[in-house]
Design a protein around this motif. Structure first.
Motif: not given
Length: 265
Positions: A141, A170, A172-173, A191, A193, A218-220, A222, A224
C-alpha cells in the motif's frame, strides 16, 4: 490565586465531572505540587487553594479527546500567556472534543531501527497497512525509499552537514496531510501519490532530525487509512531508522476513529 473556569465540548455543551489538574509556579525552577478538582453539572469549577505567581490548568474526561484548548497557563503575580481568570462571571473556557463513533480498524505500529533498518541506497521497502507487515513493493500500500551517505560525522563525532533524501509512494492511491490530530474522517479528494523531502548538504538551515508527517492515505484497493511516520538518517552503517503507526479501515469507509475494543487483529 483565585481562578474560575468552565469546561465545554466543541458544540458549547457543558462537560460535567471533568477532571481538572492544576499546579502553580511559586518559586524559580520549581512548581508547586499538582492538585485536582472536578467540574460541576454545568461545567464550572473554581480553584482557591493554591498560591503562586501563575497557574497551569489542564482538563480531561474519559470519552473525550484533549485538544489545544484543553490546557493553558494564566498569569497572576508574573506575566503568562493568559491573564488571571479571577472573575466568576467571566470564567476561562476549556474545551474537549467528544469521541465520535469508532469503526473496526487494523492498527499497525512498528519501528525499524536495530536490527532492521531502512536501506539508504534507494531500495524499495513495501508495507501492507491492512495486514500490518512488510511486503514486496508490488503488493504494498505504501513504498518507502531513502538515500543518505554511510558516513555522517567526523573522527571526533562532530555533526557535519550531508545530503539525504526520503520518498514515500502510495501506488494507485495517495496522501493528504492531516492537520488536526482529532480529525478522523479522510477527505474524498486532494490526494497526491508521492511525498518526498530532500535535504541538501549546503542548505541554510541544515539538520539531521529527519522527516515526519501525519497523513491520510487512500489505498489502491479503495480503502482508507491514517498514519504517522518518521524517517531519520542514522550513523549506523546498516541503514536508517523509520517509525510508522497506522490505522486502516477495510470496509471502504472514510471514518478512521479508533477504539481498541473494536480493533481487527
Amino acid at each position: 490565586i483565585e481562578f474560575y473556569g468552565k469546561v465545554i465540548d466543541l458544540e458549547g455543551n457543558p462537560v460535567a465531572s471533568a477532571e481538572v489538574t492544576y499546579s502553580a509556579f511559586n518559586r524559580f525552577f520549581d512548581n508547586s505540587k499538582t492538585q485536582t478538582t472536578t467540574s460541576d453539572a454545568k461545567g464550572y469549577f473554581a480553584i482557591n487553594d493554591i498560591k503562586g505567581g501563575s497557574i497551569y490548568v489542564r482538563v480531561a474526561k474519559e470519552g473525550y479527546y484533549k485538544i489545544e484548548e484543553s490546557e493553558r497557563s494564566f498569569g497572576y503575580a508574573v506575566p503568562d500567556e493568559n491573564p488571571a481568570a479571577d472573575d466568576p462571571d467571566n470564567p476561562a473556557i476549556f474545551k474537549l472534543r467528544k469521541h465520535g463513533k469508532a469503526e473496526p480498524l487494523v492498527k499497525f505500529g512498528e519501528r525499524w531501527s536495530r536490527p532492521r533498518r531502512i536501506p539508504r541506497n534507494g531500495d524499495a521497502v513495501g508495507f501492507d497497512l491492512l495486514k500490518g507487515h512488510r511486503t514486496s513493493p508490488g503488493d504494498a500500500h505504501i513504498i518507502v525509499r531513502a538515500w543518505s551517505p554511510k558516513e555522517k560525522g567526523s573522527s571526533d563525532n562532530a555533526i557535519i552537514p550531508y545530503a539525504w533524501k526520503f520518498e514515500m509512494t502510495a501506488p494507485n492511491g495517495g496522501f493528504v496531510e492531516r492537520v488536526d490530530e482529532v480529525d478522523f474522517i479522510a477527505p474524498e479528494s486532494g490526494y497526491v501519490e508521492k511525498l518526498s523531502f530532500e535535504m541538501l548538504a549546503d542548505a541554510d538551515r541544515w539538520n539531521d532530525l529527519g522527516y515526519q508527517k501525519d497523513v491520510f492515505v487512500k489505498l489502491k484497493d479503495g480503502n482508507y487509512a491514517r498514519l504517522t511516520f518518521r524517517y531519520r538518517p542514522s550513523k549506523n552503517r546498516e541503514g536508517d531508522s523509520f517509525k510508522i503507526e497506522s490505522y486502516a479501515n477495510p470496509s471502504g469507509s472514510r471514518n478512521l476513529e479508533y477504539d481498541p475494543d473494536l480493533e481487527i487483529k
